[in-house]
Design a protein around this motif. Sequence first.
Motif, mmCIF file in Angstrom:
data_model
loop_
_atom_site.group_PDB
_atom_site.id
_atom_site.type_symbol
_atom_site.label_atom_id
_atom_site.label_comp_id
_atom_site.label_asym_id
_atom_site.label_seq_id
_atom_site.Cartn_x
_atom_site.Cartn_y
_atom_site.Cartn_z
ATOM 1 N N SER A 123 0.834 -1.199 0.000
ATOM 2 C CA SER A 123 0.000 0.000 0.000
ATOM 3 C C SER A 123 0.868 1.249 0.000
ATOM 4 C CB SER A 123 -0.922 0.004 1.221
ATOM 5 O OG SER A 123 -1.633 1.215 1.308
ATOM 6 N N LEU A 142 -1.236 -6.014 -0.590
ATOM 7 C CA LEU A 142 -2.315 -6.690 -1.302
ATOM 8 C C LEU A 142 -1.744 -7.845 -2.116
ATOM 9 C CD1 LEU A 142 -5.319 -6.702 -2.510
ATOM 10 C CD2 LEU A 142 -4.384 -5.217 -4.294
ATOM 11 N N ILE A 180 -5.740 -8.875 1.756
ATOM 12 C CA ILE A 180 -4.955 -7.786 2.332
ATOM 13 C C ILE A 180 -4.275 -8.323 3.590
ATOM 14 C CG2 ILE A 180 -5.034 -5.485 3.361
ATOM 15 C CD1 ILE A 180 -7.383 -4.833 1.598
#
Length: 603
Positions: free
Chosen positions: A401, A409, A418
């Motif tokens: 991220s 992810l 996630i």
Amino acid sequence: MEIKFEYTRKRSDFGRPCNFSDLPAEVTVDIPPDPNLAEDFIPQDPVDFALQHAPVMALHEVNTERVQATSRGMNHVEGGWPKHVDPKNTELTSRYREEVERDEVYTRTIQHLGTLMEHCIRQNNAIDIYEEYFADDEEEEGIEDPPSAKTISAFSASKVNFSIRGCWVVLGGRSSKRIGFSERDPSPVRRTATHLSWHPDAGKELAVAYCSLEFQDKRRDIGIDSFIWDMEYPYKPLITLMLSSPVVTVEYNPKDWHHLLGGCYNGQIVYWDTRKGGLPMEATPVELSHRDPVYGALWLPSRTGTECFSASTDGQVLWWDIRKLSQPSDRLVLDITREDQLKNALGAISLDFSLSMPTKFLVGTEQGSIINCNRDAKTPPEKIANVFNGHIGAVYAVARSPFNPKVFLSVGDWTARIWSEENLDSSSIMETKCHVPYLLDGCWSPVKPSVFFTVRSDGTLDVWDFLFHQKEPSLSLKMSNDPLLSLRPQDNGRIIGCGTKQGTINILEISSGLCTLRKNEKSLTSTMFEREARREKVLQDKQRELQVRAQLLAKAKKEEPEDPQEVFKQARKEFFNVIKTEQQRRGETVSLFSESQEEEAAA
């Protein structure tokens, strides 16, 4: 004997006009009907005959050739001097300027232009013509729009199979505008668009890697070139990347925009300088390269901007410097047993690196594991920091991220998950529903922390926003009938490129609601991830506690002495009870031995 005929005619008979006369009709031959012939015919009744009064028209279509416009520019550095003044001579130019400035016409012109410029400057300072007074109101009204779809435009060009399709699709107040440039592989044999890379300068160019990933593809005349497309002139490729082996992945250098890195099907690493055309500048030797196709090749942040690293299904991660591609500068074997054995290595099929954590990188494997590596470790086994297991099939995409570096992810099998690096031994903190088609690629939105994109094998693009909806995607678009294998958004998060199995590149523009950072969105997303991480940790601790309790109970039972005869009797009793229950259920007659008879039979 020779026979001859002679015909003679007077010269006055040549060219004589014809004389026509009006005579009454006369019967030349009269043939009465034959009754015998009438027996061979069948009268047709009724008889239909159609007659069109208007003439029959034919329809023909003709398409004119499209004009291919080219842009050419000229850099004007110095000019406008008289012939007797040399622009390179500073003394002559300064003397000529002094003569012009002393002229009365020059003075009056400057005074007149100065008055006009002063008026425009004061007017600009008084009124801001670019100020938006109702921007917030328009944004709120746009969120409340009902779901709708509207086609904008569509056209195609036959020579390069280029088309633009447009429609607005709104789901739950979120809309997406498809202005898709549909660029296809110019090769006669269709290949898969395996990887996309946008140009760092506002995304005007798009590099696409074309390669056939089918095992032992026997089709002939398969092209090996990849292309760089220009969004303003998509009628033909801007640059053709020529190689001896197909390219699986390409990546622009974020520091030097003219350098393009590529990983080949035969395991080589190459790079191009787009200023010098489509021929590669240098390639790694085959004997020191990867043994399998290179599925990941990324640039590393360095002072020179020449360092990169690559990963392949042969289980190796190699570091390179484009100034010296004769041999790799470092090597890592993806052996999770930490024995540094290539025979035990896991094949890498995806690779991710984030500038927020320059020493760490993620590797997705064919076996469904995600390996978190640390390059600064002293020994190769220590470089494999953690291993996350959760996918059944290959991990086609892994991405950290951009707003929460400890959250990443992964996309594989039928789900997208996630993960949090803080929960080392637990499963993923969040995951999507299990889809029927495979998920083949995914990535985060570069501008919204809670939005990520996934593509499926049925040609659908899903846009997920966990702050908006966690069980269903916020937006789903059917992009193609072919599977979507590659996905890459621009840095602004508004333009998204998708590549299909047949080599078609679809460009999608999403609405501002999916690419605009809202108030407190970063804090809300971080809070949600922390909450899910704590919940998963509590569940993991509870599961461990139950496992320990079950182990203690099993250990206590083993320590108690057991009589084999009693164990045998108990098992026999349970067996006959099962038979008795089944016979009662079927309505059969129960005829079993009593316990005393059983003991006698056993004796």
